[in-house]
Write a protein that holds these residues in place. Sequence first.
Motif, PDB file in Angstrom:
ATOM      1  N   ALA A 132       0.842  -1.193   0.000  1.00  0.00           N
ATOM      2  CA  ALA A 132       0.000   0.000   0.000  1.00  0.00           C
ATOM      3  C   ALA A 132       0.878   1.244   0.000  1.00  0.00           C
ATOM      4  N   PRO A 133       0.497   2.272  -0.736  1.00  0.00           N
ATOM      5  CA  PRO A 133       1.307   3.500  -0.766  1.00  0.00           C
ATOM      6  C   PRO A 133       1.197   4.349   0.494  1.00  0.00           C
ATOM      7  N   TYR A 134       0.100   4.186   1.242  1.00  0.00           N
ATOM      8  CA  TYR A 134      -0.105   4.986   2.448  1.00  0.00           C
ATOM      9  C   TYR A 134      -0.553   4.094   3.604  1.00  0.00           C
ATOM     10  N   SER A 135      -0.156   4.459   4.811  1.00  0.00           N
ATOM     11  CA  SER A 135      -0.642   3.765   5.991  1.00  0.00           C
ATOM     12  C   SER A 135      -2.006   4.339   6.383  1.00  0.00           C
ATOM     13  N   GLN A 136      -2.739   3.607   7.220  1.00  0.00           N
ATOM     14  CA  GLN A 136      -4.041   4.094   7.665  1.00  0.00           C
ATOM     15  C   GLN A 136      -3.899   5.386   8.470  1.00  0.00           C
ATOM     16  N   ARG A 137      -2.856   5.478   9.294  1.00  0.00           N
ATOM     17  CA  ARG A 137      -2.640   6.695  10.075  1.00  0.00           C
ATOM     18  C   ARG A 137      -2.432   7.898   9.152  1.00  0.00           C
ATOM     19  N   GLU A 138      -1.674   7.730   8.082  1.00  0.00           N
ATOM     20  CA  GLU A 138      -1.454   8.823   7.147  1.00  0.00           C
ATOM     21  C   GLU A 138      -2.752   9.249   6.466  1.00  0.00           C
ATOM     22  N   LEU A 139      -3.596   8.276   6.137  1.00  0.00           N
ATOM     23  CA  LEU A 139      -4.846   8.591   5.455  1.00  0.00           C
ATOM     24  C   LEU A 139      -5.868   9.230   6.393  1.00  0.00           C
ATOM     25  N   VAL A 140      -5.892   8.811   7.654  1.00  0.00           N
ATOM     26  CA  VAL A 140      -6.791   9.448   8.621  1.00  0.00           C
ATOM     27  C   VAL A 140      -6.397  10.911   8.799  1.00  0.00           C
ATOM     28  N   ALA A 141      -5.086  11.171   8.862  1.00  0.00           N
ATOM     29  CA  ALA A 141      -4.615  12.558   8.976  1.00  0.00           C
ATOM     30  C   ALA A 141      -4.985  13.361   7.731  1.00  0.00           C
TER      31      ALA A 141
END
Length: 426
Positions: A132-141
């Motif tokens: 995945a290119p982004y983590s869930q934490r990055e996407l929530v932010a």
Amino acid sequence: MIRPHPTTRRPVMMLRRLAVTAIGLTLLAAGMTATPAAAAPGGKAATTGSFVDNTPVPGGFASWSELLGLQQRMNTAAARITKAAERNANSGFAGIVADPTTRHLQVYWKGEPPANLVATTRATVATKVLSAPYSQRELVAAADRLRAKVGNQITTVGPRADGAGLLVGTQDGLLGASALAGVPVTVQTGVAAAPATRWDDSAPWWGGAAWRNTATGGGCSTGFGVYQGGVTRVLSAAHCANINVLATDPTGQTIGTVGTRNVSTDTLLLNGSGGGRVFNNSTNAAGQVVSEFNNQVIGATASQVGNWVCTSGAYSGTRCSIQVKARNLCINVRNFGTVCGQVQAENTTRTNAVGQGDSGGPVEIVNAANTLQVWATGTNTAIDDTNTSVACTGYVPTGRVCAWRFYYEDIFSGMAGVGASGVVLG
């Protein structure tokens, strides 16, 4: 969320007997004059029954029990992975798709996941680890940034389960959404959120029964029985009533007052005794109620993307063939505000999933080992009544709004919002 039934002055649509209002989302509350098309049986259903046996089984499985058995193993593994990721602030965990029809759990991770975690998961269920290119934490932010910049221009926002970016719902589109969020954005246009006995229950109150707001006459559905401070309460939707409002069943029998209410999770607690069972019913091909029964609640479980769930609103009745499409969403409901911890789900047959009057009602996962039992997984909040409206089903098939796409509050997020410690078991 879903507005009250059209016989009232049309406030916000909530699942009391409602429709969704936001930039497309309607709440599920109902108006004051709604009654079943045919009299529902009085009192508690004395028998148990299975409401999935006459529903077509997807994915080539021989039975719903076979499909649900694999789903249950997937969800157990998904919960283990999610908890492990939450303990590590730098985790690259992006999301999970637990669709049993694919025959394997899909785990999305930015970077390399812990080898021991993957090995443990593969020991119990076939698992694919995907980049995945982004983590869930990055996407929530990123979702928080986008909400801060565009506000009511979006209806829903949350991380995609595959970690590829954000899933954003709007009524008319959103130019430059990816630039505003700083990550790729998948935009769903024409999305709106509205609030979506059964009719003569008694204490302890079961999930899926009808209740009335005595201040407005609006109608909603009871959710699962839960514990708060060691005392049983009844979960439902916050848009159904304000604090201290008295709730009754349609016959006038007192359930209790609204003792705790959280708008940000769209959940409330009625100060009545909550039971460990839910109302359900079988239906014919037209969605009409054939027989009503009850089912034992055996625990709570988070629903994963790809899962198959059922709803049980007092107005629409039991509806299945519903698949989870996204989770961890924040939705913007017109005239109500932002609600987070939401799950997006769709009826794969493009028939009614929930509608006005079903607000606060249970979303359940059937136990694979015993289809007379269910897991609590959520509470109905809103429908997309702009683009997914369909004919209503169940106890009140006319005079209200229903849809095949809807939103519900995750059971754990919803309970946390009102200080509930767990569901009441049957």
